[in-house]
Design an enzyme around this catalytic site. Structure first.
Site, mmCIF file in Angstrom:
data_model
loop_
_atom_site.group_PDB
_atom_site.id
_atom_site.type_symbol
_atom_site.label_atom_id
_atom_site.label_comp_id
_atom_site.label_asym_id
_atom_site.label_seq_id
_atom_site.Cartn_x
_atom_site.Cartn_y
_atom_site.Cartn_z
ATOM 1 N N ASP A 33 2.962 -8.806 3.945
ATOM 2 C CA ASP A 33 3.670 -8.076 4.983
ATOM 3 C C ASP A 33 2.897 -8.271 6.291
ATOM 4 O OD1 ASP A 33 5.441 -6.137 6.191
ATOM 5 O OD2 ASP A 33 3.778 -4.730 6.069
ATOM 6 N N ASP A 52 1.873 -2.390 2.879
ATOM 7 C CA ASP A 52 1.336 -1.053 3.116
ATOM 8 C C ASP A 52 2.391 0.007 3.382
ATOM 9 O OD1 ASP A 52 2.065 -1.959 5.714
ATOM 10 O OD2 ASP A 52 0.706 -0.485 6.582
ATOM 11 N N ASP A 57 7.743 -1.653 1.736
ATOM 12 C CA ASP A 57 7.125 -2.674 0.886
ATOM 13 C C ASP A 57 7.109 -2.274 -0.586
ATOM 14 O OD1 ASP A 57 6.457 -4.341 3.062
ATOM 15 O OD2 ASP A 57 4.703 -3.114 3.488
#
Length: 605
Positions: free
Chosen positions: A307, A501, A505
């Protein structure tokens, strides 16, 4: 294995050792009494072993403990009580060493828990008050004295020097500035400082560690399950060799020698010891791996998905530059924009407001605010009509579109209009983590074949960052469902690790072969969905955890290969008549001790 079971293993070892020593002392002056001592040393160990075998069979597990039971029972039946006592000592010693290794690893994993504070000094209406940490709430102001352990997660309200060695394994204290995040479990190595609590004690890093450690300790490594399958095949091979030796020599003693040299086999000892040691080592490095299965998968990862916001970048938008228009000072441009953005929850707005406050600017209360999600915001600030956002949105408020000024890759340009005229532009960016490039290089060196940036951000923001870091692909503007789809598409290339995080996600973390969450500042949902959690705000710990996992798995396989190879050689020697039952038992005991000690190397760096 609980404390009572550990004490039983220790008692069995002492009993077997004492019985064997007594029998050896009486072997020449009174051999008939020595026979009783050897048998007495064997029977209690055999009884506990039969109990363990029955428990395993009820759970559908068939292991090499059966060989140990056959060896001891056969030795007693054939009058080879000395061999039986040696096998009993060998088995008791191996079980005790395995229990010791597990207990030592557990101590390493739970060392931080013993530091958990029970009370904290909270600022109250009448001054400082000592309260249980369970009474702390988000927003409370807590005094952390010199030498004290930080009780809850929060932000420093002034400069602080923290010893994070129990979280990260590093001995060098970390210096924090006002506003920096502080994790519970770190200790104050400098002067006393105030902390603003951001989470309750039950949701803090320490509480999370307790839950994760319990999950990790309760799990059974998949290689241990695989070892059981190998054990079943090895059991068949051993029995076949023993039967062939019996037929060839015409005596069951030759078969007994084969059995004792194959008992109990490093498969059931080395694998769990090495992987549990790996879990402990990762915990000391600031990465809590929730299970042995996750650690074993982490060692085989070939594809890394990342990410962007909060993972590859710092997750906090910062002002890079203010470019005012004619007749407007930089400070005034920033003050007007930040005053208006106080009414917005957008991350860019938060970055502008923080920059203005750090510059000491007095912000006004905005009025008549209108915000179009994802486009911009307008309103009045101290009598001025202000609008800011993208060029298209601000054009209706007097922004004259012109050539875009250059800005760094991944930065965002915010246009500002004041009183129907161009006011200037503000350039903001979510900075790349300082250790991001080094982590990616280390990951490739560790065997990662493909690295993909998987982000919900616009392509114009994500793609320059991917090009800068030399990533294999950039997948931008992905929804949570789109991220899951991307994870599934990458799986044919090998085991996939997803690092993220945020709440968005969490589905991708759960879909990956192994999900790793940035737990220091990440969302609770991502930490719960992940297989491993990084407790410190450092992305380089991903590569460190991979290194630890590969080393632990390598040591386990090394121990198994060496142990099985030596056991096979010993069995062939026994089948050929070169080893007696007693000699075979001694040889196998030496092999087992060697492989367990080798597996314990996974505890070291």
């Amino acid at each position: 294995m609980g404390p009572e079971e550990h004490r039983l293993r220790r008692l069995l070892l002492a009993w077997a050792a004492a019985g064997l020593a007594l029998g050896l002392a009486l072997h020449w002056p009174a051999p008939e009494v020595a026979w009783v001592a050897f048998a007495g040393a064997t029977l209690p160990v055999l009884a506990v072993l039969l109990r363990d075998i029955a428990h395993g069979l009820r759970g559908g597990n068939v292991g090499l403990d059966i060989l140990a039971a056959l060896s001891m029972a056969g030795a007693l039946a054939l009058g080879e009580t000395l061999a039986g006592a040696v096998v009993a000592l060998m088995f008791a010693g191996g079980s005790f060493l395995e229990a010791y290794a597990r207990q030592r690893a557990r101590r390493e994993m739970t060392a931080l828990l013993s530091r958990q504070p029970r009370r904290a000094a909270r600022h109250g209406a009448t001054g400082l008050e000592e309260v249980p940490i369970e009474a702390l709430r988000p927003g409370d102001r807590v005094l952390v004295r010199q030498g004290e352990v930080v009780p809850v997660d929060g932000r420093a309200l002034g400069p602080a020097v923290l010893d994070t060695s129990t979280l990260t394994g590093e001995s060098i204290p970390v210096t924090l500035a006002a506003g920096d995040p502080v994790l519970s479990g770190a200790s104050n190595a400098g002067e006393a400082f105030d902390l603003e609590a951001e989470r309750e004690a039950a949701a803090s890093t320490l509480a999370g560690i307790i839950r994760l450690v319990e999950q990790a300790q309760a799990s059974r490594p998949p290689m241990a399950r695989l070892a059981d399958r190998w054990a079943l095949g090895f059991l068949g091979v051993t029995l076949a060799i023993a039967a062939a030796a019996w037929l060839a020599a015409g005596t069951p003693h030759r078969a007994l020698a084969v059995l004792v040299v194959a008992t109990p086999c490093p498969l059931i000892l080395a694998v769990p010891v090495a992987l549990i040691a790996g879990l402990s080592r990762a915990a000391r490095a600031g990465v809590l791996v929730k299970s042995g299965a996750a650690l074993e998968t982490l060692a085989r990862v070939r594809v890394l998905l990342l990410d962007k916001t909060g993972t590859l970048t710092e997750g906090r938008v910062r002002l890079l530059e203010a470019r005012p228009g004619a007749g407007l000072a930089k400070e005034e441009l920033l003050r007007l924009a930040a005053s208006l953005d106080q009414a917005s929850a957008h991350p860019v707005a938060a970055g502008l407001v923080e920059a203005a406050r750090q510059a000491g600017l007095a912000l006004a209360v905005p009025e008549e605010v209108r915000e179009v999600a994802g486009a911009g915001i307008s309103g009045r600030v101290g009598g001025h009509a202000v609008a800011l956002g993208g060029p298209g949105f601000v054009a209706a408020h007097g922004w004259a579109e012109g050539p875009a000024d250059g800005h760094p890759p991944g930065a965002v340009r915010v246009c500002v209009a004041v009183d129907g005229a161009p006011g200037g532009t503000l350039v903001l960016a979510d900075p790349l983590r300082a250790d991001a490039a080094a982590m990616l290089a280390t990951a490739r060196a560790a065997g990662i074949r493909r690295i993909v940036l998987l982000s919900g951000d616009r392509a114009a923001v994500a793609e320059p960052l991917g090009a800068l870091l030399g990533l294999d692909a950039v997948l931008a503007e992905r929804s949570p469902a789109g991220k899951v789809e991307a994870v599934l598409r990458e799986k044919p290339g090998g085991p996939v690790l997803m690092l993220g995080d945020g709440v968005n996600d969490a589905p991708a973390l759960a879909a990956a072969d192994i999900g790793v969450a940035m737990g220091a500042r990440g969302a609770l949902a991502s930490a719960e969905a992940a297989d491993a959690v990084i407790l410190v705000d450092r992305i380089d710990r991903v590569a460190e955890a991979m290194r630890i996992a590969r080393r632990a798995r390598g040591i386990a396989l090394q121990s198994v290969a060496a142990g099985i190879g030596l056991s096979v050689l010993g069995m062939l020697a026994a089948a050929a008549g070169h080893l007696s039952p007693v000699q075979g038992a001694v040889v196998q005991e030496a092999i087992d001790v060697a492989v367990i000690l080798n597996a314990l190397r996974a505890l070291r760096g």
